[in-house]
Design a protein around this motif. Structure first.
Motif, short mmCIF file in Angstrom:
data_model
loop_
_atom_site.label_atom_id
_atom_site.label_comp_id
_atom_site.label_asym_id
_atom_site.label_seq_id
_atom_site.Cartn_x
_atom_site.Cartn_y
_atom_site.Cartn_z
N ILE A 119 3.95 5.74 2.13
CA ILE A 119 4.37 4.39 1.79
C ILE A 119 3.17 3.48 1.93
O ILE A 119 2.50 3.46 2.97
N THR A 123 2.10 -0.56 1.50
CA THR A 123 2.58 -1.92 1.33
C THR A 123 1.42 -2.83 1.00
O THR A 123 0.38 -2.79 1.67
N VAL A 124 1.59 -3.63 -0.04
CA VAL A 124 0.59 -4.63 -0.40
C VAL A 124 1.24 -5.99 -0.15
O VAL A 124 2.20 -6.35 -0.83
N ALA A 125 0.75 -6.72 0.84
CA ALA A 125 1.38 -7.99 1.22
C ALA A 125 0.33 -9.01 1.64
O ALA A 125 -0.73 -8.66 2.16
N ALA A 138 -1.40 -3.51 -6.41
CA ALA A 138 -0.30 -2.55 -6.37
C ALA A 138 -0.25 -1.72 -7.64
O ALA A 138 -0.04 -0.51 -7.60
N ASP A 152 9.08 -4.32 -6.37
CA ASP A 152 8.51 -5.66 -6.54
C ASP A 152 9.44 -6.69 -5.91
O ASP A 152 10.50 -6.97 -6.43
N LYS A 186 -2.18 -9.34 -5.26
CA LYS A 186 -1.29 -8.31 -4.70
C LYS A 186 -0.69 -7.42 -5.80
O LYS A 186 -0.70 -6.20 -5.67
#
Length: 64
Positions: free
Chosen positions: A2, A4-6, A18, A36, A14
């Motif tokens: 997993i 996560t792009v935050a 991603a 998304d 972002k």
């Protein structure tokens, strides 16, 4: 796996990051699901614009 792009600030790339990560993983043969959660749904619109290429990819997209 997993990833996560935050980030709290908008406009920092972002969605672009991603999408590029997903594309790189696909080229390696990985199965990819993109979720998304962005109110602007940027990834959704990227995929719609690239719909011809997207139909050939094994990507799942969930938009909330």
């Amino acid at each position: 796996m997993i990833i996560t792009v935050a980030h709290t600030k908008g406009g920092v790339g972002k969605s672009t990051l991603a999408w590029n990560l997903a594309h790189s993983l696909l080229e390696k043969g990985e199965k990819v699901t993109i979720i998304d959660l962005d109110f602007q749904q940027t990834l959704f619109f990227i995929i719609i614009k690239l719909s011809i290429k997207f139909t050939k990819l094994n990507v799942s997209l969930l938009v909330f």
